[in-house]
Scaffold this motif. Structure first.
Motif, PDB file in Angstrom:
ATOM      1  N   GLU A 399       0.836  -1.202   0.000  1.00 46.36           N
ATOM      2  CA  GLU A 399       0.000   0.000   0.000  1.00 46.36           C
ATOM      3  C   GLU A 399       0.872   1.254   0.000  1.00 46.36           C
ATOM      4  N   PHE A 400       2.011   1.158   0.679  1.00 44.13           N
ATOM      5  CA  PHE A 400       2.932   2.296   0.676  1.00 44.13           C
ATOM      6  C   PHE A 400       3.575   2.483  -0.696  1.00 44.13           C
ATOM      7  N   TYR A 401       3.755   1.372  -1.434  1.00 49.09           N
ATOM      8  CA  TYR A 401       4.265   1.512  -2.803  1.00 49.09           C
ATOM      9  C   TYR A 401       3.333   2.406  -3.616  1.00 49.09           C
ATOM     10  N   LYS A 402       2.034   2.215  -3.432  1.00 48.17           N
ATOM     11  CA  LYS A 402       1.050   3.004  -4.178  1.00 48.17           C
ATOM     12  C   LYS A 402       1.160   4.495  -3.856  1.00 48.17           C
ATOM     13  N   LEU A 403       1.682   4.788  -2.665  1.00 47.87           N
ATOM     14  CA  LEU A 403       1.823   6.186  -2.265  1.00 47.87           C
ATOM     15  C   LEU A 403       3.049   6.843  -2.896  1.00 47.87           C
ATOM     16  N   GLY A 404       3.928   5.997  -3.504  1.00 49.51           N
ATOM     17  CA  GLY A 404       4.990   6.644  -4.263  1.00 49.51           C
ATOM     18  C   GLY A 404       6.396   6.154  -4.076  1.00 49.51           C
ATOM     19  N   ASN A 405       6.607   4.992  -3.462  1.00 52.57           N
ATOM     20  CA  ASN A 405       7.989   4.560  -3.332  1.00 52.57           C
ATOM     21  C   ASN A 405       8.118   3.063  -3.517  1.00 52.57           C
ATOM     22  N   THR A 406       9.346   2.574  -3.438  1.00 57.31           N
ATOM     23  CA  THR A 406       9.639   1.182  -3.763  1.00 57.31           C
ATOM     24  C   THR A 406      10.117   0.424  -2.538  1.00 57.31           C
ATOM     25  N   HIS A 407      10.367  -0.848  -2.730  1.00 58.05           N
ATOM     26  CA  HIS A 407      10.761  -1.750  -1.647  1.00 58.05           C
ATOM     27  C   HIS A 407      11.945  -1.184  -0.863  1.00 58.05           C
ATOM     28  N   ASN A 408      11.812  -1.198   0.456  1.00 60.67           N
ATOM     29  CA  ASN A 408      12.828  -0.738   1.412  1.00 60.67           C
ATOM     30  C   ASN A 408      12.959   0.783   1.491  1.00 60.67           C
ATOM     31  N   ARG A 409      12.400   1.515   0.528  1.00 57.14           N
ATOM     32  CA  ARG A 409      12.530   2.973   0.563  1.00 57.14           C
ATOM     33  C   ARG A 409      11.542   3.620   1.534  1.00 57.14           C
ATOM     34  N   THR A 410      10.566   2.867   2.015  1.00 56.72           N
ATOM     35  CA  THR A 410       9.596   3.433   2.951  1.00 56.72           C
ATOM     36  C   THR A 410       9.790   2.889   4.363  1.00 56.72           C
ATOM     37  N   LYS A 411      10.834   2.111   4.564  1.00 58.01           N
ATOM     38  CA  LYS A 411      11.116   1.607   5.905  1.00 58.01           C
ATOM     39  C   LYS A 411      11.772   2.690   6.757  1.00 58.01           C
ATOM     40  N   GLY A 412      11.555   2.571   8.069  1.00 58.47           N
ATOM     41  CA  GLY A 412      12.239   3.472   8.993  1.00 58.47           C
ATOM     42  C   GLY A 412      11.633   4.850   9.092  1.00 58.47           C
ATOM     43  N   LEU A 413      10.397   5.017   8.621  1.00 56.57           N
ATOM     44  CA  LEU A 413       9.730   6.311   8.708  1.00 56.57           C
ATOM     45  C   LEU A 413       8.742   6.316   9.867  1.00 56.57           C
ATOM     46  N   LEU A 414       8.649   7.452  10.525  1.00 58.14           N
ATOM     47  CA  LEU A 414       7.610   7.657  11.524  1.00 58.14           C
ATOM     48  C   LEU A 414       6.489   8.459  10.873  1.00 58.14           C
ATOM     49  N   VAL A 415       5.280   7.912  10.929  1.00 53.95           N
ATOM     50  CA  VAL A 415       4.144   8.519  10.238  1.00 53.95           C
ATOM     51  C   VAL A 415       2.976   8.636  11.211  1.00 53.95           C
ATOM     52  N   LYS A 416       2.277   9.751  11.145  1.00 51.55           N
ATOM     53  CA  LYS A 416       1.079   9.912  11.966  1.00 51.55           C
ATOM     54  C   LYS A 416       0.014   8.899  11.548  1.00 51.55           C
ATOM     55  N   SER A 417      -0.574   8.237  12.529  1.00 51.33           N
ATOM     56  CA  SER A 417      -1.631   7.273  12.196  1.00 51.33           C
ATOM     57  C   SER A 417      -2.836   7.979  11.584  1.00 51.33           C
ATOM     58  N   ASN A 418      -3.144   9.182  12.053  1.00 55.79           N
ATOM     59  CA  ASN A 418      -4.274   9.929  11.488  1.00 55.79           C
ATOM     60  C   ASN A 418      -4.027  10.293  10.027  1.00 55.79           C
ATOM     61  N   PHE A 419      -2.754  10.482   9.691  1.00 58.86           N
ATOM     62  CA  PHE A 419      -2.378  10.776   8.307  1.00 58.86           C
ATOM     63  C   PHE A 419      -2.789   9.612   7.408  1.00 58.86           C
ATOM     64  N   LEU A 420      -2.484   8.396   7.837  1.00 59.80           N
ATOM     65  CA  LEU A 420      -2.815   7.219   7.035  1.00 59.80           C
ATOM     66  C   LEU A 420      -4.327   6.998   6.971  1.00 59.80           C
ATOM     67  N   ILE A 421      -5.018   7.293   8.062  1.00 60.26           N
ATOM     68  CA  ILE A 421      -6.480   7.167   8.061  1.00 60.26           C
ATOM     69  C   ILE A 421      -7.093   8.129   7.045  1.00 60.26           C
ATOM     70  N   ASP A 422      -6.612   9.371   7.057  1.00 63.09           N
ATOM     71  CA  ASP A 422      -7.148  10.379   6.128  1.00 63.09           C
ATOM     72  C   ASP A 422      -6.882   9.994   4.673  1.00 63.09           C
ATOM     73  N   ILE A 423      -5.705   9.422   4.413  1.00 63.11           N
ATOM     74  CA  ILE A 423      -5.388   9.003   3.046  1.00 63.11           C
ATOM     75  C   ILE A 423      -6.333   7.892   2.598  1.00 63.11           C
ATOM     76  N   SER A 424      -6.596   6.950   3.499  1.00 65.05           N
ATOM     77  CA  SER A 424      -7.482   5.828   3.166  1.00 65.05           C
ATOM     78  C   SER A 424      -8.899   6.289   2.872  1.00 65.05           C
ATOM     79  N   ASN A 425      -9.291   7.399   3.460  1.00 68.51           N
ATOM     80  CA  ASN A 425     -10.662   7.886   3.291  1.00 68.51           C
ATOM     81  C   ASN A 425     -10.876   8.645   1.979  1.00 68.51           C
ATOM     82  N   ILE A 426      -9.806   8.898   1.245  1.00 66.86           N
ATOM     83  CA  ILE A 426      -9.948   9.596  -0.042  1.00 66.86           C
ATOM     84  C   ILE A 426     -10.410   8.596  -1.101  1.00 66.86           C
TER      85      ILE A 426
END
Length: 486
Positions: A399-426
């Motif tokens: 699902e993170f790939y769909k947001l714009g990156n590739t394998h291992n490039r999205t690891k190690g990030l701290l992300v707001k949970s509300n941010f992901l909820i809002d994205i899913s609601n679009i």
């Protein structure tokens, strides 16, 4: 064939100026006029070539073998050779002296890389002043006449002369023309009038003769040609760069605004990307369009060169960033129409832009994001560590790939949970299919008839296959050109 190349070999400078001598001229001129012009231009961080046609100056050959056709073939050969050896050169500006202007226009009509033509008392229409010649004779196997300038001239120059007048050639209208003429030069009066009648940019040096034979006239020519040439000299490192102050910190914006058009392409990057897009996609597109389009590349808060940390970012902040950038471009550059090109999360953000802006949206593999509910329970003080998340739910990484990156490039990030909820609601595809205009690059056939579909079977959703990227980008740019003409 001999020539002189003036360059500091700066690969960021993409313009090549070629000085084309007239009949019986050479790469220097008796008063070093071409040399001084070349040096003046090269000081502006560009590349300049001056050369001798076969048999002229110090080039090998017999001058009497030259015809207008050969002059054009030689100039085409020179352009191709220089561009082949210096691949960073993208645009060509030709400066013709006297009869050399005919050659410039003849070459330009069959090329798409000539962006400007300058004329120094150039001859392109039939003039009233004419000279008689002696009966031609056979010289080195060629019918030639005595020029009385120390060499023989091919009789085909006379026979084919009218074929190279502007009445018999289609003048390319996509080229920037500039002329320097003298009201006292009897050899170029009608050509000067042609420039006036067509409202081409024109500088008159009143008392000058055909060859600008005083220091005063020559200095004016050098200054005027150099000033005109400046408009073609672009440099990737000299794009306008600003930090826009937003309520969430400073956002870095790089802008190329050289076209007179009031439209601009804005690249909208995705999650885990920066202003260059996935695999430098945005930068590659920018280099292909920068001669014809204005464009803007920027980093969202917490990404690239912009201020902030990504763990503090949410959907509201990113939408505010995009609105702020558009407002800045409208106020700073008076842009009133925007092409928005999104990748990954950038696709969702485009659909949330304030509807007061006049935009043409473009989407690269738009995807609905669906995070499983368990994702949102793994937060710590409202933050989710993507490394921990992917270890427990490997399928979530897709699902993170769909947001714009590739394998291992999205690891190690701290992300707001509300941010992901809002994205899913679009409801992205619902929004797309309600749009009245736009371009969609996708492998999905189920899109609205109002949208332009560019079908692609790229498996990554980021156009990472180089062959497929080249194909799709070419189609996309052609659509931009067609739409911008409407």
């Amino acid at each position: 064939m001999r020539g002189m190349f003036h360059s500091n070999l700066d690969f960021h400078s993409d313009s090549l100026f070629i000085l084309v001598p007239g009949l019986l001229g050479d790469r220097c001129d008796s008063r070093s006029m071409l040399t001084k012009i070349a040096r003046g231009l090269s000081k502006k961080n560009t590349h300049v070539l001056r050369f001798d046609f076969p048999g002229a100056g110090i080039s090998d050959g017999f001058y009497e073998t030259n015809t207008f056709e050969i002059f054009s073939d030689v100039l085409n050969f020179i352009i191709d050779e220089v561009k082949g050896n210096f691949t960073f050169i993208k645009k060509v500006i030709l400066i013709g002296f006297s009869e050399g202007l005919k050659v410039c226009i003849d070459v330009a009509k069959s090329r798409n890389d000539v962006k400007g033509i300058g004329s120094c008392n150039g001859l392109i229409v039939e003039e009233d002043t004419k000279f008689s010649i002696e009966r031609p004779r056979l010289k080195n196997g060629t019918i030639a006449y005595n020029s009385y300038y120390g060499t023989w001239v091919n009789f085909q120059i006379i026979m084919k002369y009218k074929d190279y007048l502007i009445d018999h050639m289609l003048l390319p209208d996509s080229i920037d023309y500039f002329g320097i003429y003298s009201e006292s030069d009897l050899l170029s009066q009608n050509s000067c009038q042609y420039f006036k009648d067509n409202k081409f940019e024109l500088k008159i040096i009143k008392e000058a003769d055909h060859l600008f034979t005083t220091d005063e006239w020559l200095n004016e020519v050098v200054v005027d040609i150099t000033d005109w040439g400046q408009r073609f000299i672009s440099n990737n490192e000299k794009m306008d760069t600003f930090y826009i102050q937003t309520v969430h910190g400073k956002v870095l914006v790089n802008i190329n605004c050289t076209s007179k058009k009031k439209s601009m392409l804005v690249f909208v990057h995705g999650f885990g990307q920066n202003k260059t897009g996935p695999g430098y996609l945005f930068n590659q597109i920018a280099q292909k369009i920068r001669e014809d389009f204005n464009y803007c590349m920027f980093d969202f808060s917490g990404s690239g060169d912009s201020e902030g940390e990504f763990k503090h970012v949410d959907l509201r902040i990113l939408v505010d960033n995009l609105n702020s950038v558009i407002m800045f471009l409208m106020e700073k550059y008076q842009i009133n129409y925007f092409f928005l090109l999104g990748s990954g999360l950038g696709n969702q953000l485009i659909t949330l832009l304030d509807n007061k802006f006049n935009v043409f949206p473009c989407f690269i593999f738009p995807e609905q994001i669906n995070f499983r509910d368990e994702v949102f329970t793994k937060s710590n003080n409202g933050l989710i560590d993507t490394s921990d998340l992917f270890e427990k739910y490997p399928e979530v990484e897709k699902e993170f790939y769909k947001l714009g990156n590739t394998h291992n490039r999205t690891k190690g990030l701290l992300v707001k949970s509300n941010f992901l909820i809002d994205i899913s609601n679009i409801k992205l595809w619902e929004k797309l299919n309600k749009m009245e205009k736009g371009i969609v690059i996708t492998n999905n056939d189920n899109i609205s008839d109002e949208l332009i579909l560019i079908k692609s079977n790229d498996k990554t959703g980021l156009l990472l296959d180089a062959n497929e990227r080249d194909r799709v980008v070419e189609i996309l740019i052609n659509h931009f050109k067609e739409i911008s003409l409407k």
